[in-house]
Every structure is written in structure tokens, then in C-alpha cells.
Design a protein around this motif. Structure first.
Motif, PDB file in Angstrom:
ATOM      1  N   SER A 154       1.563   7.031  -6.407  1.00 54.95           N
ATOM      2  CA  SER A 154       0.464   7.972  -6.647  1.00 54.95           C
ATOM      3  C   SER A 154       0.887   9.405  -6.332  1.00 54.95           C
ATOM      4  O   SER A 154       0.567  10.342  -7.077  1.00 54.95           O
ATOM      5  CB  SER A 154      -0.743   7.566  -5.794  1.00 54.95           C
ATOM      6  OG  SER A 154      -1.802   8.467  -5.971  1.00 54.95           O
ATOM      7  N   GLN A 197       0.838  -1.210   0.000  1.00 58.53           N
ATOM      8  CA  GLN A 197       0.000   0.000   0.000  1.00 58.53           C
ATOM      9  C   GLN A 197       0.872   1.259   0.000  1.00 58.53           C
ATOM     10  O   GLN A 197       0.595   2.224  -0.713  1.00 58.53           O
ATOM     11  CB  GLN A 197      -0.922   0.032   1.232  1.00 58.53           C
ATOM     12  CG  GLN A 197      -2.144  -0.813   1.120  1.00 58.53           C
ATOM     13  CD  GLN A 197      -3.003  -0.691   2.385  1.00 58.53           C
ATOM     14  OE1 GLN A 197      -2.474  -0.549   3.489  1.00 58.53           O
ATOM     15  NE2 GLN A 197      -4.307  -0.760   2.204  1.00 58.53           N
ATOM     16  N   ILE A 202       0.936   4.199  -2.722  1.00 58.81           N
ATOM     17  CA  ILE A 202       0.696   5.599  -2.347  1.00 58.81           C
ATOM     18  C   ILE A 202       1.870   6.472  -2.783  1.00 58.81           C
ATOM     19  O   ILE A 202       1.676   7.580  -3.300  1.00 58.81           O
ATOM     20  CB  ILE A 202       0.434   5.717  -0.826  1.00 58.81           C
ATOM     21  CG1 ILE A 202      -0.929   5.119  -0.492  1.00 58.81           C
ATOM     22  CG2 ILE A 202       0.513   7.167  -0.360  1.00 58.81           C
ATOM     23  CD1 ILE A 202      -1.205   4.976   0.992  1.00 58.81           C
ATOM     24  N   ASP A 203       3.116   5.989  -2.612  1.00 60.76           N
ATOM     25  CA  ASP A 203       4.297   6.731  -3.056  1.00 60.76           C
ATOM     26  C   ASP A 203       4.253   6.954  -4.569  1.00 60.76           C
ATOM     27  O   ASP A 203       4.565   8.050  -5.057  1.00 60.76           O
ATOM     28  CB  ASP A 203       5.591   5.998  -2.668  1.00 60.76           C
ATOM     29  CG  ASP A 203       5.932   6.148  -1.184  1.00 60.76           C
ATOM     30  OD1 ASP A 203       5.363   7.061  -0.534  1.00 60.76           O
ATOM     31  OD2 ASP A 203       6.767   5.355  -0.697  1.00 60.76           O
TER      32      ASP A 203
END
Length: 172
Positions: A25, A18, A22-23
Motif C-alpha cells: 500500500s 499485514q 501495508i508495504d
């Protein structure tokens, strides 16, 4: 204990996955934001930036003026003249301009007679520079638009030809 350890390891692996997503994104959003934060501006005239109306990093709105451009392709010379000289002038009358800092004499014509009226405010010259004489004449010199150095703010001598007489006005 080994079952709990396996469960914690699986949750840790899921959290790491996750975090990587997220990084990725965040990196994609930062790249998108950087692309949206800049813009190429192409001028429709041959000139240069005369005045910046915004500061780097300032938020601007659609339609807001960002800068003032100086159109070097349509340079106009403004001369202050006496009332006597002004009364002898007419639109289309030939004139010459000799720059004070040297250079060839330029040939042009009178394109505007402003009389006691203020000179158009959409020019690069300050109104206070034209206060010596109340009568102002606008002149067009085609050779100025061919020059690449955009000679704004220069001064010189303007001579108007009126039949056999020639009289001078100062350019500011």
C-alpha cells in the motif's frame, strides 16, 4: 507450551501478512504521489523559458504563474529614436534592421509608436535599456519569427525609409 507456540506463530504469520500488505500500500501510494507531483507543460508558442517564477519542490496553486515564456514566433524590435526622427515615422512604414553581431539585413515595418510613453512592460527588454532616447518605436520583422535561435537582447542598427530620406535609431 506447544499450543501457545502455535498461537504466537499464527499471530506472527498474520502480522507478516499485514506488514506485506501495508508495504504494498505504501509503495502504491508513493507511486501515486510521484505521478501527481509532476506535470507535463506544453507551450502554445514557439519559444523558450525566459524566467522561472517557482523553485523545484515548491508548492504551487491552480492558476499560479510558473514561468514566463519568450514567444520567439512574434519577436518585436524596439528602437529608441530622437524626437526629430520620431516625428517623421508612421505605422506601416518600411524599415530595415542590421544586427551588430553580423547576419543579413532584415526588412520589416513600424507597428508601434510609443512617443514619451513607457514601452509595454510585457517585453523581454528591460526599461532601463531604453533610456537613451525618450521616443520608442516598435517594429516587426517577419524573418525574426522564422529563426530558431530567438535573438532576444541583440542590438543593431534600425533604418527607417521615409520617401528619399533614411535615418537611423539604435536598438537595445
Amino acid at each position: 507450551v506447544s499450543l501457545e507456540l502455535s498461537d504466537v506463530q499464527a499471530r506472527l504469520d498474520g502480522t507478516r501478512t499485514q506488514l506485506a500488505a501495508i508495504d504494498a500500500s505504501i509503495a502504491a501510494e508513493q507511486a501515486r504521489q510521484a505521478e501527481l507531483a509532476k506535470a507535463d507543460i506544453h507551450a502554445s508558442v514557439n519559444g523558450r523559458v525566459w524566467e522561472m517564477l517557482t523553485a523545484p519542490g515548491e508548492h504551487v496553486n491552480a492558476g499560479q504563474d510558473l514561468m514566463k515564456l519568450l514567444d520567439c514566433g512574434s519577436a518585436i524590435v524596439t528602437a529608441s529614436v530622437s524626437e526629430t526622427a520620431y516625428e517623421r515615422l508612421s505605422i506601416g512604414q518600411p524599415a530595415t534592421f542590421t544586427p551588430r553581431d553580423g547576419g543579413p539585413e532584415l526588412h520589416g515595418i513600424v507597428v508601434g509608436l510609443n512617443g514619451l510613453a513607457a514601452v509595454e512592460s510585457n517585453t523581454a527588454i528591460q526599461q532601463s535599456a531604453l533610456s537613451r532616447e525618450p521616443y520608442h518605436v516598435s517594429l516587426k520583422f517577419p524573418e525574426l519569427s522564422k529563426s530558431f535561435d530567438c535573438r532576444v537582447g541583440r542590438s543593431g542598427l534600425v533604418k527607417f525609409a521615409d520617401g528619399g530620406s533614411v535615418f537611423a535609431g539604435s536598438l537595445y
